[in-house]
Design a protein around this motif. Structure first.
Motif, short mmCIF file in Angstrom:
data_model
loop_
_atom_site.label_atom_id
_atom_site.label_comp_id
_atom_site.label_asym_id
_atom_site.label_seq_id
_atom_site.Cartn_x
_atom_site.Cartn_y
_atom_site.Cartn_z
N THR A 1 -1.41 -4.59 -2.22
CA THR A 1 -1.27 -5.04 -0.83
C THR A 1 -1.93 -6.39 -0.61
O THR A 1 -1.32 -7.33 -0.09
N GLU A 2 -3.20 -6.49 -1.03
CA GLU A 2 -3.95 -7.72 -0.72
C GLU A 2 -3.56 -8.90 -1.60
O GLU A 2 -3.89 -10.05 -1.29
N ILE A 3 -2.84 -8.64 -2.70
CA ILE A 3 -2.46 -9.72 -3.61
C ILE A 3 -1.14 -10.38 -3.20
O ILE A 3 -0.80 -11.45 -3.69
N ALA A 4 -0.40 -9.76 -2.30
CA ALA A 4 0.83 -10.38 -1.81
C ALA A 4 0.51 -11.72 -1.16
O ALA A 4 -0.55 -11.89 -0.56
N PRO A 5 1.39 -12.71 -1.30
CA PRO A 5 1.15 -14.02 -0.69
C PRO A 5 0.86 -13.89 0.81
O PRO A 5 1.47 -13.08 1.50
N SER A 6 -0.06 -14.69 1.31
CA SER A 6 -0.51 -14.57 2.69
C SER A 6 0.42 -15.27 3.68
O SER A 6 0.00 -16.07 4.51
N PHE A 7 1.70 -14.96 3.56
CA PHE A 7 2.66 -15.44 4.54
C PHE A 7 2.62 -14.49 5.74
O PHE A 7 2.32 -13.30 5.58
N PRO A 8 2.94 -14.96 6.92
CA PRO A 8 2.86 -14.09 8.11
C PRO A 8 3.60 -12.77 7.96
O PRO A 8 3.13 -11.73 8.40
N GLU A 9 4.77 -12.82 7.32
CA GLU A 9 5.57 -11.61 7.20
C GLU A 9 5.01 -10.63 6.17
O GLU A 9 5.46 -9.48 6.09
N ASN A 10 4.05 -11.06 5.37
CA ASN A 10 3.50 -10.22 4.32
C ASN A 10 2.15 -9.60 4.65
O ASN A 10 1.72 -8.66 3.97
N ILE A 11 1.47 -10.10 5.64
CA ILE A 11 0.09 -9.69 5.87
C ILE A 11 0.01 -8.24 6.37
O ILE A 11 0.73 -7.85 7.28
N PHE A 12 -0.86 -7.49 5.73
CA PHE A 12 -1.13 -6.11 6.16
C PHE A 12 -2.15 -6.17 7.29
O PHE A 12 -3.29 -6.58 7.09
N ILE A 13 -1.72 -5.82 8.49
CA ILE A 13 -2.59 -5.89 9.67
C ILE A 13 -2.84 -4.46 10.15
O ILE A 13 -2.02 -3.88 10.86
N PRO A 14 -3.96 -3.85 9.76
CA PRO A 14 -4.21 -2.46 10.13
C PRO A 14 -4.45 -2.29 11.62
O PRO A 14 -5.15 -3.09 12.24
N ASN A 15 -3.83 -1.26 12.17
CA ASN A 15 -4.05 -0.95 13.59
C ASN A 15 -4.33 0.53 13.82
O ASN A 15 -4.43 0.98 14.96
N VAL A 16 -4.45 1.28 12.73
CA VAL A 16 -4.84 2.69 12.79
C VAL A 16 -5.88 2.92 11.69
O VAL A 16 -5.69 2.47 10.55
N PHE A 17 -6.96 3.59 12.04
CA PHE A 17 -8.03 3.85 11.08
C PHE A 17 -8.35 5.34 11.03
O PHE A 17 -8.37 6.01 12.06
#
Length: 221
Positions: free
Chosen positions: A146-162
């Protein structure tokens, strides 16, 4: 409550939501496991590894207490070469059989092509008007994918549930150790130290000691 966790590859479920699965089990929920790929000699895996992986799946399944394990057995690293409708049909059959209320799935923008293809198929196979029994779909993160994917806006993992997994972090790590070939040495991503560190970081984001993070795909009250 019926909970279906999807692993493109065995170990994804433990990396992404192992603590949460253990919490579901403690709460008395029914757990089901869908594994999409398998290692095969045609893709470079030796017989010993294939046998060991089967034993690992059995051991992990017993610990989580899955009601059933659905193995689709598509060759790992080759999902991009499979007819998409064939993949969707196999996934849909499991979803219709289990009728889960909650689904945990791989993140759509992970660096691994198998994860990307499977996520696209899963989203297509969980349309609300065809699967009204599904109440919630969550994407989990897999450290090193997950974190190694290129940091393009469409790729970013943005957590909203914990999910607070403070009571389950040690057991999660012990389960992960069963996947011996997947454990790496520090400072590589899948070291025990870094698996714990990610859970610690996610916990800091929501005010607990350890947590797992998710992106909500859809929820229906």
């Amino acid at each position: 409550m019926k909970v279906l966790v999807v692993s493109v590859h065995p170990d994804d479920e433990t990396l992404g939501c192992g603590g949460t699965l253990l919490k579901h089990r403690k709460q008395g929920d029914q757990l089901f496991w869908m594994i999409i790929t398998k290692p095969d000699e045609s893709t470079g895996f030796c017989k010993e590894f294939i046998k060991e992986r089967k034993n690992q799946i059995k051991a992990v399944s017993n610990i989580y207490g899955f009601e059933a394990v659905h193995e689709l057995e598509f060759n790992t690293t080759k999902l991009h070469a499979i007819d998409f409708s064939t993949l969707m049909k196999s996934i849909s059959q499991v979803i219709n059989e289990v009728k889960p209320e909650i689904i945990y799935m791989n993140n759509r923008s992970d660096i691994h092509t198998d994860h990307q293809v499977a996520a696209k198929a899963l989203i297509s196979c969980t349309k609300s008007f065809r699967y009204p029994f599904i109440k919630k779909i969550l994407m989990y993160e897999c450290i090193s994918e997950t974190e190694i994917a290129p940091s393009f806006p469409e790729n970013i993992f943005i957590p909203n549930v914990f999910s607070d997994i403070t009571d389950f972090i040690e057991q999660k790590i012990e389960i992960m150790k069963l996947y011996r070939s997947e454990i790496q040495e520090t400072p590589l991503p899948r070291s025990i130290e870094n698996i714990r560190a990610l859970a610690r970081y996610r916990g800091a984001s929501c005010g607990v000691d350890y947590a797992e993070a998710f992106m909500l795909v859809r929820e229906r009250f």
